[in-house]
Every structure is written in C-alpha cells, then in structure tokens.
Motif scaffolding. Structure first.
Motif, mmCIF file in Angstrom:
data_model
loop_
_atom_site.group_PDB
_atom_site.id
_atom_site.type_symbol
_atom_site.label_atom_id
_atom_site.label_comp_id
_atom_site.label_asym_id
_atom_site.label_seq_id
_atom_site.Cartn_x
_atom_site.Cartn_y
_atom_site.Cartn_z
ATOM 1 N N ALA A 7 43.732 -24.294 1.474
ATOM 2 C CA ALA A 7 43.017 -25.418 0.868
ATOM 3 C C ALA A 7 43.395 -25.603 -0.593
ATOM 4 N N PHE A 8 43.787 -24.525 -1.258
ATOM 5 C CA PHE A 8 44.134 -24.605 -2.665
ATOM 6 C C PHE A 8 45.635 -24.486 -2.895
ATOM 7 N N ALA A 9 46.398 -24.474 -1.828
ATOM 8 C CA ALA A 9 47.840 -24.323 -1.956
ATOM 9 C C ALA A 9 48.444 -25.591 -2.548
ATOM 10 N N GLU A 10 49.446 -25.384 -3.349
ATOM 11 C CA GLU A 10 50.138 -26.504 -3.968
ATOM 12 C C GLU A 10 51.619 -26.161 -4.014
ATOM 13 N N THR A 11 52.434 -27.079 -3.636
ATOM 14 C CA THR A 11 53.864 -26.814 -3.694
ATOM 15 C C THR A 11 54.311 -26.756 -5.145
ATOM 16 N N VAL A 12 55.314 -25.950 -5.400
ATOM 17 C CA VAL A 12 55.826 -25.829 -6.757
ATOM 18 C C VAL A 12 56.600 -27.092 -7.078
ATOM 19 N N LYS A 13 56.097 -27.817 -8.059
ATOM 20 C CA LYS A 13 56.708 -29.083 -8.437
ATOM 21 C C LYS A 13 56.802 -29.100 -9.952
ATOM 22 N N PHE A 14 57.994 -29.250 -10.449
ATOM 23 C CA PHE A 14 58.180 -29.288 -11.888
ATOM 24 C C PHE A 14 57.984 -30.708 -12.393
ATOM 25 N N SER A 15 57.308 -30.818 -13.484
ATOM 26 C CA SER A 15 57.052 -32.122 -14.103
ATOM 27 C C SER A 15 58.263 -32.538 -14.921
ATOM 28 N N GLY A 16 58.579 -33.807 -14.855
ATOM 29 C CA GLY A 16 59.712 -34.327 -15.604
ATOM 30 C C GLY A 16 59.365 -34.775 -17.005
#
Length: 124
Positions: A7-16
């Motif tokens: 439920a709290f998982a988030e894919t690793v996404k780098f901000s631009g």
C-alpha cells in the motif's frame, strides 16, 4: 489494523526538476507527520507526538541546503524507504529509537555511570 506492505510502495522515480522534487518531498514530509501517532503506537515509545514530529522536522531540516538534484533524489528515495519501513513495522524498536538519543537520556535511561559506558556513548 491490517498492514498491506504494497500500500505504501512507490517505484523509484527520479525528479527532473527541483520544483517536482520539492512537491514530492513536502508530500513525504506530510506523510511522516501524519504517521507520527502510528509510530508512537507501533513502537510503544513514551515520547509525545509533538516530540516525534519535532524529530521528523529536524531530520528533514538536516538536508535542507543540499543543492545537487541527484543527491536530493537519493535522499528522497532513502526518506521514502524509511517511511515505508517505519509504517509497516519492519523496524525493531531499537532501530526506531536511534533517532531519539537526547530524549532517551532525558528520561533517565542509559545514563553512563563509568568511564567505559561514557566512552562507548560518545563513540556511537
């Protein structure tokens, strides 16, 4: 309360951009603040909720003046991992209490009484 780890998982996404990262960081900060009562219940700590929230703010403020976007992205990812580990109760109480050494001393626990204890306390 049933805990669903994904439920709290988030894919690793780098901000631009810094603006996008700032929005995500503020959202993470709010998640931590909202989770403070849950942390107190899960880890059975004797600290007040405002004390936990103050420590959360101190941890975020510690990295406030980092300017490199790639380092900020890594710090965000680590912060989100910390949140997920805390809210899912994947940490033990001792791991959670490492953020509160001053409050632990104020409550009278772990006061070093001899030279060796004082030496080991300052070494950690």
């Amino acid at each position: 309360m049933a805990i669903i780890a994904t439920a709290f998982a988030e894919t690793v996404k780098f901000s631009g951009s810094k603006q996008e990262l700032q929005k995500r960081t503020l959202a993470l900060y709010r998640q931590f603040l909202r989770g403070a009562p849950t942390f107190a219940d899960l880890y059975e700590v004797q600290f007040s909720i405002p004390t936990i929230r103050t420590k959360i703010r101190q941890e975020f403020e510690r990295h406030r003046f980092v300017d490199d976007l790639s380092i900020q992205n890594v710090l965000y990812a680590k912060g989100h991992m910390e949140y997920q580990e805390c809210i899912n109760f994947w940490k033990q109480q001792a791991q959670f209490l490492k953020y509160f050494p001053e409050e632990d001393d104020i409550q009278g626990r772990h006061q070093p009484s001899n030279f060796v204890d004082k030496f080991l306390k300052n070494r950690a």
